[in-house]
Design an enzyme around this catalytic site. Structure first.
Site, PDB file in Angstrom:
ATOM      1  N   GLY A   1       5.221   2.334  -3.136  1.00 36.23           N
ATOM      2  CA  GLY A   1       5.968   2.295  -4.518  1.00 36.23           C
ATOM      3  C   GLY A   1       6.050   3.646  -5.290  1.00 36.23           C
ATOM      4  N   ALA A   2       5.791   4.753  -4.258  1.00 35.09           N
ATOM      5  CA  ALA A   2       5.866   5.863  -4.920  1.00 35.09           C
ATOM      6  C   ALA A   2       7.061   6.468  -4.896  1.00 35.09           C
ATOM      7  CB  ALA A   2       4.927   6.939  -4.017  1.00 35.09           C
TER       8      ALA A   2
ATOM      9  N   SER B   1       1.955   6.649   5.830  1.00 35.50           N
ATOM     10  CA  SER B   1       0.956   7.534   6.611  1.00 35.50           C
ATOM     11  C   SER B   1      -0.364   8.273   5.760  1.00 35.50           C
ATOM     12  CB  SER B   1       1.892   8.636   7.003  1.00 35.50           C
ATOM     13  OG  SER B   1       2.766   9.116   6.164  1.00 35.50           O
TER      14      SER B   1
ATOM     15  N   GLY C   1       3.200   9.159   0.746  1.00 40.25           N
ATOM     16  CA  GLY C   1       2.564   8.734  -0.658  1.00 40.25           C
ATOM     17  C   GLY C   1       2.462   7.326  -0.366  1.00 40.25           C
ATOM     18  N   LEU C   2       1.709   6.739  -1.886  1.00 37.90           N
ATOM     19  CA  LEU C   2       1.391   5.283  -1.631  1.00 37.90           C
ATOM     20  C   LEU C   2       2.891   4.396  -1.869  1.00 37.90           C
ATOM     21  CD1 LEU C   2      -1.222   5.796  -4.737  1.00 37.90           C
ATOM     22  CD2 LEU C   2      -1.743   5.314  -2.176  1.00 37.90           C
TER      23      LEU C   2
ATOM     24  N   SER D   1      11.144   5.998   0.017  1.00 33.34           N
ATOM     25  CA  SER D   1      12.493   5.312   0.554  1.00 33.34           C
ATOM     26  C   SER D   1      13.607   5.525  -0.341  1.00 33.34           C
ATOM     27  CB  SER D   1      12.283   3.742   0.832  1.00 33.34           C
ATOM     28  OG  SER D   1      11.264   3.546   1.596  1.00 33.34           O
TER      29      SER D   1
END
Length: 179
Positions: free
Chosen positions: A22-23, A93, A19-20, A26
């Site tokens: 800041g999505a 990714s 994902g982008l 982590s």
């Protein structure tokens, strides 16, 4: 002497969070890692930002370098799965072909793709590292979502939008995915 496990360990898997920036990739991966470890399961997070300071520090963000970054991470995840660990990969990714390559390296039986589908506007508002601000100012070339595309997964095993799912609900869905 024989050793009898007290809890059932899930089969070693790789959960690939894409994902982008800041999505919430982590955050989800680290929370699940803590839960699994607290339950006595071997788990480890491979975080894109951390990997780019070591294993992948020689790579940039061109499509070829992104492909190599993902290949290296997939190879490490495969080895860790073979050692019995559940691996939680948190990488932007952005390209479908690279994620499919990771799936083929790790193996269909172990690979689970999670699309953290948080909208760009929300990710940009979060911007914990000021990356979007820098990308919009032209200071970061080829930044996913701004000057480089993100290709959403065509058939992920799970989709999580961190604006509409609670962390507890997300963890429940991720535990079910590991079962």
């Amino acid at each position: 002497m024989s050793i009898h496990p007290t809890t059932h360990s899930p089969a070693p898997r790789t959960l690939w969070f894409t994902g982008l920036s800041g999505a919430g990739k982590s955050t989800l991966a680290r929370t699940l890692e803590r839960e699994l470890q607290a339950a006595g399961h071997a788990a480890y997070v491979l975080d894109g930002d951390e990997l780019r300071t070591g294993l992948c520090r020689d790579l940039g963000f061109s499509p070829a370098d992104r492909a190599e970054n993902i290949r290296r991470v997939a190879e490490v995840a495969r080895i860790m799965n073979h050692a019995g660990l559940t691996v939680l990969v948190a990488l932007v990714s952005p390209f479908e072909r690279d994620r499919q390559n990771a799936r083929s390296i790790i193996g269909e039986a172990a690979f689970r793709e999670i699309h953290v589908s948080t909208p760009l506007g929300v990710c940009e508002a979060r911007d914990p590292k000021s990356l979007y601000r820098k990308a919009r100012a032209g200071q970061i070339p080829e930044f996913t979502g701004v000057s480089s595309p993100y290709e959403p997964p065509s058939s992920p095993e799970l989709v999580l939008d961190t604006t509409s799912v609670s962390l507890d609900d997300a963890m429940k869905q991720l535990r079910e995915l590991l079962a």
